[in-house]
Design a protein around this motif. Structure first.
Motif, PDB file in Angstrom:
ATOM      1  N   GLU A  55       0.835  -1.216   0.000  1.00 34.20           N
ATOM      2  CA  GLU A  55       0.000   0.000   0.000  1.00 34.20           C
ATOM      3  C   GLU A  55       0.869   1.266   0.000  1.00 34.20           C
ATOM      4  O   GLU A  55       0.563   2.249  -0.675  1.00 34.20           O
ATOM      5  CB  GLU A  55      -1.001  -0.062   1.149  1.00 34.20           C
ATOM      6  N   ALA A  56       1.980   1.197   0.735  1.00 26.31           N
ATOM      7  CA  ALA A  56       2.913   2.347   0.736  1.00 26.31           C
ATOM      8  C   ALA A  56       3.517   2.514  -0.662  1.00 26.31           C
ATOM      9  O   ALA A  56       3.705   3.642  -1.151  1.00 26.31           O
ATOM     10  CB  ALA A  56       4.019   2.119   1.758  1.00 26.31           C
ATOM     11  N   ALA A  57       3.806   1.388  -1.311  1.00 23.56           N
ATOM     12  CA  ALA A  57       4.389   1.441  -2.666  1.00 23.56           C
ATOM     13  C   ALA A  57       3.388   2.039  -3.650  1.00 23.56           C
ATOM     14  O   ALA A  57       3.760   2.775  -4.571  1.00 23.56           O
ATOM     15  CB  ALA A  57       4.819   0.045  -3.108  1.00 23.56           C
ATOM     16  N   ALA A  58       2.102   1.729  -3.437  1.00 18.24           N
ATOM     17  CA  ALA A  58       1.061   2.275  -4.332  1.00 18.24           C
ATOM     18  C   ALA A  58       0.958   3.787  -4.138  1.00 18.24           C
ATOM     19  O   ALA A  58       0.803   4.541  -5.118  1.00 18.24           O
ATOM     20  CB  ALA A  58      -0.273   1.592  -4.042  1.00 18.24           C
ATOM     21  N   GLN A 145       4.384   3.433 -20.284  1.00 12.28           N
ATOM     22  CA  GLN A 145       4.075   3.886 -18.927  1.00 12.28           C
ATOM     23  C   GLN A 145       4.382   2.786 -17.911  1.00 12.28           C
ATOM     24  O   GLN A 145       4.143   1.594 -18.191  1.00 12.28           O
ATOM     25  CB  GLN A 145       2.610   4.280 -18.851  1.00 12.28           C
ATOM     26  N   PRO A 146       4.907   3.170 -16.744  1.00 11.82           N
ATOM     27  CA  PRO A 146       5.302   2.160 -15.754  1.00 11.82           C
ATOM     28  C   PRO A 146       4.112   1.325 -15.299  1.00 11.82           C
ATOM     29  O   PRO A 146       3.001   1.836 -15.172  1.00 11.82           O
ATOM     30  CB  PRO A 146       5.878   2.979 -14.601  1.00 11.82           C
ATOM     31  N   VAL A 147       4.373   0.048 -15.070  1.00 10.47           N
ATOM     32  CA  VAL A 147       3.296  -0.900 -14.813  1.00 10.47           C
ATOM     33  C   VAL A 147       2.687  -0.771 -13.410  1.00 10.47           C
ATOM     34  O   VAL A 147       1.601  -1.269 -13.158  1.00 10.47           O
ATOM     35  CB  VAL A 147       3.795  -2.334 -15.118  1.00 10.47           C
ATOM     36  N   GLY A 148       3.394  -0.095 -12.506  1.00 10.74           N
ATOM     37  CA  GLY A 148       2.816   0.100 -11.167  1.00 10.74           C
ATOM     38  C   GLY A 148       3.700  -0.475 -10.089  1.00 10.74           C
ATOM     39  O   GLY A 148       4.928  -0.445 -10.179  1.00 10.74           O
ATOM     40  N   VAL A 149       3.068  -1.042  -9.059  1.00 10.82           N
ATOM     41  CA  VAL A 149       3.828  -1.626  -7.946  1.00 10.82           C
ATOM     42  C   VAL A 149       4.306  -3.016  -8.366  1.00 10.82           C
ATOM     43  O   VAL A 149       3.522  -3.820  -8.879  1.00 10.82           O
ATOM     44  CB  VAL A 149       2.946  -1.749  -6.683  1.00 10.82           C
ATOM     45  N   VAL A 150       5.582  -3.264  -8.128  1.00 10.39           N
ATOM     46  CA  VAL A 150       6.161  -4.565  -8.472  1.00 10.39           C
ATOM     47  C   VAL A 150       6.357  -5.387  -7.195  1.00 10.39           C
ATOM     48  O   VAL A 150       6.969  -4.918  -6.236  1.00 10.39           O
ATOM     49  CB  VAL A 150       7.525  -4.371  -9.183  1.00 10.39           C
ATOM     50  N   GLY A 174       9.994   3.855 -13.345  1.00 15.84           N
ATOM     51  CA  GLY A 174       8.984   4.642 -12.626  1.00 15.84           C
ATOM     52  C   GLY A 174       8.075   3.782 -11.771  1.00 15.84           C
ATOM     53  O   GLY A 174       7.083   4.266 -11.217  1.00 15.84           O
ATOM     54  N   CYS A 175       8.397   2.496 -11.659  1.00 19.94           N
ATOM     55  CA  CYS A 175       7.628   1.606 -10.778  1.00 19.94           C
ATOM     56  C   CYS A 175       8.166   1.715  -9.354  1.00 19.94           C
ATOM     57  O   CYS A 175       9.294   2.165  -9.130  1.00 19.94           O
ATOM     58  CB  CYS A 175       7.794   0.148 -11.213  1.00 19.94           C
ATOM     59  N   THR A 176       7.380   1.264  -8.396  1.00 19.95           N
ATOM     60  CA  THR A 176       7.858   1.096  -7.028  1.00 19.95           C
ATOM     61  C   THR A 176       7.911  -0.406  -6.758  1.00 19.95           C
ATOM     62  O   THR A 176       7.298  -1.189  -7.495  1.00 19.95           O
ATOM     63  CB  THR A 176       6.944   1.822  -6.033  1.00 19.95           C
ATOM     64  N   ILE A 177       8.631  -0.823  -5.697  1.00 20.82           N
ATOM     65  CA  ILE A 177       8.876  -2.260  -5.554  1.00 20.82           C
ATOM     66  C   ILE A 177       8.836  -2.716  -4.099  1.00 20.82           C
ATOM     67  O   ILE A 177       9.254  -1.976  -3.201  1.00 20.82           O
ATOM     68  CB  ILE A 177      10.241  -2.619  -6.214  1.00 20.82           C
ATOM     69  N   VAL A 178       8.296  -3.909  -3.896  1.00 17.73           N
ATOM     70  CA  VAL A 178       8.337  -4.554  -2.568  1.00 17.73           C
ATOM     71  C   VAL A 178       9.085  -5.869  -2.759  1.00 17.73           C
ATOM     72  O   VAL A 178       8.688  -6.712  -3.567  1.00 17.73           O
ATOM     73  CB  VAL A 178       6.924  -4.820  -2.024  1.00 17.73           C
ATOM     74  N   ILE A 179      10.176  -6.014  -2.010  1.00 16.28           N
ATOM     75  CA  ILE A 179      11.071  -7.167  -2.184  1.00 16.28           C
ATOM     76  C   ILE A 179      10.931  -8.132  -1.017  1.00 16.28           C
ATOM     77  O   ILE A 179      11.016  -7.717   0.148  1.00 16.28           O
ATOM     78  CB  ILE A 179      12.539  -6.695  -2.246  1.00 16.28           C
ATOM     79  N   LYS A 180      10.717  -9.395  -1.340  1.00 17.70           N
ATOM     80  CA  LYS A 180      10.783 -10.452  -0.316  1.00 17.70           C
ATOM     81  C   LYS A 180      12.052 -11.251  -0.629  1.00 17.70           C
ATOM     82  O   LYS A 180      12.087 -12.039  -1.578  1.00 17.70           O
ATOM     83  CB  LYS A 180       9.528 -11.326  -0.418  1.00 17.70           C
ATOM     84  N   PRO A 181      13.129 -11.036   0.160  1.00 13.60           N
ATOM     85  CA  PRO A 181      14.343 -11.817  -0.100  1.00 13.60           C
ATOM     86  C   PRO A 181      14.185 -13.231   0.431  1.00 13.60           C
ATOM     87  O   PRO A 181      13.295 -13.494   1.253  1.00 13.60           O
ATOM     88  CB  PRO A 181      15.416 -11.054   0.689  1.00 13.60           C
ATOM     89  N   ASN A 226      -3.223  -3.867  -5.606  1.00 10.65           N
ATOM     90  CA  ASN A 226      -2.321  -2.787  -6.024  1.00 10.65           C
ATOM     91  C   ASN A 226      -1.076  -3.283  -6.759  1.00 10.65           C
ATOM     92  O   ASN A 226      -0.272  -2.478  -7.239  1.00 10.65           O
ATOM     93  CB  ASN A 226      -1.857  -1.957  -4.809  1.00 10.65           C
ATOM     94  N   ILE A 227      -0.877  -4.594  -6.809  1.00 12.05           N
ATOM     95  CA  ILE A 227       0.305  -5.117  -7.523  1.00 12.05           C
ATOM     96  C   ILE A 227       0.060  -5.049  -9.039  1.00 12.05           C
ATOM     97  O   ILE A 227      -0.961  -5.527  -9.535  1.00 12.05           O
ATOM     98  CB  ILE A 227       0.595  -6.587  -7.108  1.00 12.05           C
ATOM     99  N   GLY A 228       1.013  -4.434  -9.764  1.00 15.12           N
ATOM    100  CA  GLY A 228       0.882  -4.349 -11.218  1.00 15.12           C
ATOM    101  C   GLY A 228       1.668  -5.439 -11.911  1.00 15.12           C
ATOM    102  O   GLY A 228       1.350  -5.848 -13.026  1.00 15.12           O
ATOM    103  N   LYS A 229       2.735  -5.880 -11.254  1.00 15.19           N
ATOM    104  CA  LYS A 229       3.598  -6.894 -11.862  1.00 15.19           C
ATOM    105  C   LYS A 229       4.282  -7.688 -10.771  1.00 15.19           C
ATOM    106  O   LYS A 229       4.593  -7.161  -9.696  1.00 15.19           O
ATOM    107  CB  LYS A 229       4.663  -6.202 -12.728  1.00 15.19           C
TER     108      LYS A 229
END
Ligand code: SIN
Length: 485
Positions: A55-58, A145-150, A174-181, A226-229
């Motif tokens: 949600e923060a990434a969105a 255009q950027p796909v959104g939140v990754v 221009g996307c934002t990202i949430v990473i799960k390592p 909210n996930i685009g990709k």
């Protein structure tokens, strides 16, 4: 005891919406696979943490996607500079949590950072099209255009580079990202994120949710509205499940999955070069890469010479703790991997394979396995069919070009393939006929940020690196403009 020039890089909390936060599920132990000792404890994130991060990434996407590419490039370049300036510490963090030799870890930091640098440059050159019109009152254009939140899940074998390869193009686009390592290697991801924050990348643009409940966090990253990709590097089995989860929301997806790389040595090859590069691609990261040589095919006329030279090179490897300067081969990721290696060897032995060198748990014990050479590998052995992901070189022989191409292609995987020959016609013929996303003639080295890395068949979907890598993070919009007289 991990000693760093900048101890503040050893982050133990998750980074969500620009803040370092405790995990909803307590903590995870991060252990060193070389000795089983605790490195530190980190936040164990849960689905609620992942949801907050998405949600923060969105929210961050609304502004980040509108910043001109030239400005995003400056921030990414600053991040690249900080990664390079802290390469020694980042390398030490990686060796502590993953086990690979320190020189390989430091090399990986430069490799991972190269994607950030490359896409900082590339994002200024992403173009839409002006299409010749079909009538005089209309104009036709496309926008990128950027796909959104990754949502992104990265593996333990390259704890830094696989993040650079995904976050670099995502943020540049221009996307934002949430990473799960990976659960085993959260520290490299958290340290990278710390440096992104120091570089001034705005809050919410990049978050890290480390945690041991990969299924729960993975569901959020594949299915949140909210996930685009979604992008993933890991095994084909897990990739298929994640792909299925993505299908409910028809999310855009990139997958970099398993491999089963053939390494073909023709009679006319430069044998010394083939041995050197076979060692590089087979034993890099203790055999734990998706592009590691898996099936070695040697033409009958040079089989004896190649085997003898490869044996010598394998016996010269120095197995040990990644922090020891002499070490060339570190531990496997865990004891399950050690048992897997033993099972491969036992299966080959029971079916008539020859264990030329190695073949058992290394005297250092714990997660160490002896670098091993098996000859007389036949089609019924597991070594001839499955991804080994460890330090076992398995040799089969062949007689003709047609035969070896058929055998090399006889797999559901199609990531990387290697071959050695001095015949220029064969260089081209074989490249055209191998069913792989990456073919490498007379070299075992190909990884670079400037070219596309991606698999065919069940080795994946999409590419990372090169101009293809950033295209994965854009949607194409067609603007049909009417009323123009
Ligand atoms: C991988 O094993 O997936 C990555 C290897 C590389 O980028 O060279």
């Amino acid at each position: 005891m991990l000693t760093l020039k900048d101890p503040s890089l050893l982050r133990t909390r998750n980074f969500i919406d620009g803040e370092w936060v405790a995990g909803g599920a307590g903590t995870i132990d991060v252990t060193n696979p070389a000795n089983g000792e605790l490195v530190t404890r980190t936040a164990n994130g849960d689905a609620a943490d992942a949801t907050r991060a998405v949600e923060a990434a969105a929210a961050a996407f609304r502004t980040w996607s509108r910043i001109p590419a030239k400005q995003r490039a400056v921030l990414l370049r600053d991040w690249f500079n900080l990664l390079m300036a802290n390469a020694e510490d980042l390398g030490a963090i990686m060796t502590a949590e993953q086990g690979k030799p320190l020189y390989e870890s430091v090399g990986e930091i430069a490799y991972g950072a190269s994607f950030i640098e490359y896409y900082a440059e590339e994002c200024k050159r992403v173009m839409g099209d002006t299409i010749p019109t079909i009538s005089n009152d209309r104009r036709l254009q496309t926008y990128k255009q950027p796909v959104g939140v990754v949502g992104c899940i990265t593996p333990w074998n390259f704890p830094n580079a696989m993040i650079g390869r995904k976050a670099g193009p995502a943020l540049a686009a221009g996307c934002t990202i949430v990473i799960k390592p990976a659960t085993e290697t959260p520290l490299s991801a958290l340290a990278m994120c710390d440096l992104a924050d120091r570089a001034g990348i705005p809050r919410g643009v990049i978050s890290v949710v480390a945690g041991s409940n990969s299924r729960e966090i993975g569901k959020v990253l594949t299915q949140h509205q909210n996930i685009g990709k979604f992008t993933f590097t890991g095994s084909t089995a897990v990739g298929k499940k994640l792909m299925e989860q993505c299908s409910t929301g028809v999310k855009k997806i990139s997958l970099e999955l398993g491999g089963n790389a053939p390494f073909i040595v023709f009679d006319d090859a430069n044998i010394d070069a083939a041995v050197t590069d076979c060692m590089g691609t087979k034993f890099r990261n203790c055999g734990q890469t998706c592009v590691c040589t898996n099936r070695i095919y040697v033409q009958e006329g040079v089989a004896e010479e190649f085997t003898e030279k490869l044996k010598k090179a394998i016996e010269a490897l120095q197995v040990g703790d990644g922090f020891d300067k002499n070490t060339t081969t570190g531990p496997l990721v865990n004891q399950t991997a050690v048992h897997d290696m033993q099972a491969f060897v036992d299966d080959a032995k029971s079916k008539g394979g020859d264990i030329v060198t190695g073949g058992g748990v290394h005297k250092l014990g714990h997660c160490f396995f002896e670098p091993t050479l098996v000859t007389g590998v036949t089609a019924d052995m597991r070594l001839a069919n499955e991804e080994i992901f460890g330090p076992i070189a398995a040799i089969q022989t062949f007689t003709s070009e047609d035969e070896v191409i058929e055998r090399a292609n006889n797999t559901e995987f199609g990531l990387a393939a290697y071959y050695f020959t001095r015949d220029i016609g064969r260089v081209i013929r074989v490249a055209e006929r191998l069913e792989y996303g990456i073919v490498c003639s007379n070299s075992g080295v190909f990884s670079t940020e400037v070219a596309p890395f991606g698999g065919w068949k069940q080795s994946g979907i999409g590419s990372e690196g090169g101009k293809e890598g950033i295209a994965e993070y854009f949607e194409t919009k067609f603007h049909s403009m009417g009323g123009i007289e």
